[in-house]
Scaffold this active site. Structure first.
Site, PDB file in Angstrom:
ATOM      1  CE  LYS A   2     -27.905  13.961   2.799  1.00 47.12           C
ATOM      2  NZ  LYS A   2     -28.556  14.419   1.524  1.00 47.12           N
TER       3      LYS A   2
ATOM      4  NE  ARG B  64      -5.535   0.000  10.388  1.00 47.37           N
ATOM      5  CZ  ARG B  64      -5.596   0.063   9.067  1.00 47.37           C
ATOM      6  NH1 ARG B  64      -6.623  -0.469   8.420  1.00 47.37           N
ATOM      7  NH2 ARG B  64      -4.640   0.650   8.392  1.00 47.37           N
TER       8      ARG B  64
ATOM      9  CB  SER C   9      -1.979   0.401   3.984  1.00 46.63           C
ATOM     10  OG  SER C   9      -2.173  -0.798   4.695  1.00 46.63           O
TER      11      SER C   9
ATOM     12  NE  ARG D  32       6.026  -0.510  -3.662  1.00 45.03           N
ATOM     13  CZ  ARG D  32       5.670  -0.025  -4.838  1.00 45.03           C
ATOM     14  NH1 ARG D  32       4.385  -0.054  -5.218  1.00 45.03           N
ATOM     15  NH2 ARG D  32       6.560   0.482  -5.665  1.00 45.03           N
TER      16      ARG D  32
ATOM     17  CG  ASP E 276      -4.886  -7.097   3.851  1.00 46.14           C
ATOM     18  OD1 ASP E 276      -4.184  -6.114   3.590  1.00 46.14           O
ATOM     19  OD2 ASP E 276      -5.690  -7.593   3.048  1.00 46.14           O
TER      20      ASP E 276
ATOM     21  CG  ASP F 144      -2.165  -6.740   0.343  1.00 45.10           C
ATOM     22  OD1 ASP F 144      -3.163  -7.454   0.202  1.00 45.10           O
ATOM     23  OD2 ASP F 144      -2.172  -5.646   0.934  1.00 45.10           O
TER      24      ASP F 144
ATOM     25  CG  ASP G 105      -4.446 -11.013   0.445  1.00 42.54           C
ATOM     26  OD1 ASP G 105      -4.986 -11.840   1.200  1.00 42.54           O
ATOM     27  OD2 ASP G 105      -4.954  -9.920   0.139  1.00 42.54           O
TER      28      ASP G 105
ATOM     29  CG  ASN H 175      -5.602   0.692  -7.434  1.00 39.02           C
ATOM     30  OD1 ASN H 175      -4.544   1.282  -7.669  1.00 39.02           O
ATOM     31  ND2 ASN H 175      -5.673  -0.395  -6.710  1.00 39.02           N
TER      32      ASN H 175
END
Length: 513
Positions: free
Chosen positions: A240, A316, A347, A349, A357, A359, A429, A452
């Site tokens: 590909k 965003r 994101s 931090r 969003d 957090d 959050d 992570n």
DNA sequence: CGGCCGTACTG
DNA sequence: CAGTACG
DNA sequence: GCCG
């Protein structure tokens, strides 16, 4: 972070090399400094350490300056980066009469050589002892028998080994000013996304891993053999990629995109609370537009909210808006209970210019056993009272009191907006964390998701287990299920977690894989 | 061939 | 329990 | 779709 009003808030640079400039600008964002062009009226100018006062003044005169600005050596920023906090700048100010002598030959920090040092360091076979500042019990010596090779990637070389740990590398080193294989990555990303929404999780992940392998290949790909040598790229993906190089397109992707169901599934996947099963059912029931969903579909409570704010949630959030939202939450929290420690992760931090969003992690650092419910609930109530929070998605502090389920972590997912007219509704959050889990939670909520997962895979291979609650050693697994949960390691800082896993430390902005 | 991160909340 | 979410 |  630094509320000292005597500190500069706006700075500009004079005669700083391109590479160093990038690093300094990044650091400025982190320290809350705005960087401007020094032709504009500005009183703080950072000058290269090589320049003395006279040459700096000369250079400035030629660019027509009215008032005399304060000149600061860039060593100020270098040292601030090293200590990860903005230092007082007074001792770095350049004065007319003082000879510029002590300019650092030592250059201990100068993070412009960070990439070199890290790749160099990782190419040396590191001793595999756990460098734990904490518990050195007898059980731990057994773990030294682990025979896992963490293979270094030679600079300039292609990775030859299968199995790469992206968490062991800085994301910035893999994307120096745009990847030469951008076109390929873009197509594969699209493939990965489409496989995800069509519920083929395995393939989606395979594509993502291949993308990560491609990203670290810093030169344009020339040969087919070269492609196949990449980890996570074999026959099918190599074909590909080769097709994209040759034809600038990918037939399978075009076919995928033109499938009538895929576009609709993609549209429906933008509804918060709707996953692959739900979107599949909606399509099967004949729904094709968001209005179809509004009028005819059976929606859960969260899906109704997700649909109501469809456009807002999929937009965003500019970085400075996150900062303003953070300020409101911090101020309100301080009114409810003073002394909370709060950190905005995700994101934000990782210093991204925009975020999906917000957090915010919250804890008591002093380790006292407060009832977290007695903090999160009032905070949420107060944020609702000022009409900052508009809707709840997940509200543990409410459900737990009715179910009697009291875990120490408390999760709130909701919707907020700034009070100014025209502000969009944003996903927010708020997470309450027990103090002993702070570092692991910080690591988790800072991400990225890929980072992570990479780190957790590594932990698993070392017979350890990593989650937002802690890092466990001596975990025994039988297939996927855990036989022994192992023992929790002492993780006071994010650095300590990297150390246990024998990884070089990565600051948040370098975990952006 | 099975696994692809580990966990928390909803209904 | 399956489904969805979080990074 | 790749890996062990």
């Amino acid at each position: 972070m630094t509320d000292d009003i005597s500190l500069p808030t706006t700075v500009s640079f004079l005669r700083v090399g391109k590479r160093r400039l990038e690093i300094f600008q990044k650091a400025c964002i982190r320290f809350g400094l705005s960087v401007v062009n020094h032709t504009s009226h500005n009183s703080f100018i950072l000058i290269d350490d090589e320049l003395d006062f006279i040459s700096a003044s000369k250079a400035l005169k030629s660019s027509s300056f009215s008032s005399s600005p304060i000149l600061i050596r860039t060593q100020w920023l270098s040292d601030s980066i090293k200590q990860n906090k903005l230092l007082p700048h007074h001792s770095y100010i350049l004065h007319a009469n003082l000879p510029q002598s002590v300019s650092s030959v030592t250059e201990t920090c100068n993070s412009s050589n960070r990439n070199e040092t890290t790749t160099q360091g990782s190419s040396i076979k590191r001793e595999r002892s756990i460098s734990s500042s904490a518990s050195d019990t007898d059980e731990e010596s057994n773990s030294k028998k682990r025979n896992i090779e963490i293979q270094p990637i030679q600079p300039g070389d292609l990775p030859k080994t299968t199995g790469i740990w992206l968490c062991s590398e800085a994301s910035s080193s893999t994307s120096i000013n745009g990847n030469p294989n951008e076109k390929i990555i873009e197509k594969l990303k699209e493939m990965s996304k489409l496989y995800l929404i069509t519920n083929d999780k395995g393939r989606s992940i395979a594509y993502q891993k291949a993308i990560e392998a491609l990203k670290r290949c810093t030169h344009p790909i020339r040969s087919y053999e070269e492609i196949k040598a990449l980890p996570y790229v074999k026959q099918s993906l190599a074909d590909k990629i080769w097709e994209i190089i040759r034809t600038n397109g990918l037939v399978k992707l075009s076919a995928f995109q033109s499938r009538d169901d895929v576009a609709t599934l993609g549209l429906f996947a933008g509804v918060w609370g709707a996953g692959t099963e739900t979107t599949k059912q909606w399509f099967a029931q004949g729904f094709r537009t968001l209005d179809d969903l509004r009028n005819r579909a059976r929606l859960t409570r969260t899906q109704q909210i997700g649909l109501k704010y469809y456009d807002d949630f999929n937009a965003r959030i500019p970085r400075d808006e996150v900062t303003r939202i953070e300020t409101i939450v911090k101020q309100t929290a301080n009114e409810v209970v003073p002394g909370l420690v709060m950190e905005t992760c995700g994101s934000y931090r990782r210093l991204k210019p925009s975020c999906g969003d917000i957090d915010i992690l919250i804890t008591f650092k002093d380790g006292k056993r407060h009832l977290h419910e007695s903090v999160l609930s009032p905070l949420i109530d107060k944020l609702k009272a000022i009409e900052f929070l508009t809707d709840d998605l997940i509200n543990h502090s409410e459900t737990s009191s009715s179910t009697g389920n009291t875990s120490e972590q408390m999760t709130y997912f909701g919707v907020c907006r700034l009070l100014e007219p025209g502000s969009l509704h944003r996903r927010i959050d708020l997470i309450f964390i027990p103090a002993n889990e702070w570092a692991c939670s910080l690591l988790y909520f800072t991400g990225s998701a890929m980072f992570n997962r990479s780190m957790r895979r590594l932990a698993r291979r070392l017979n350890m287990s990593l989650s937002q609650h802690g890092l466990y050693n001596g975990v025994v697994r039988k297939g996927v299920e855990k036989i022994h949960t192992g023992q929790a390691l002492h993780t006071p800082t994010e650095e300590s977690i990297f150390q246990y896993l024998n990884l070089p430390y990565r600051p948040p902005e370098d975990r952006d894989h």
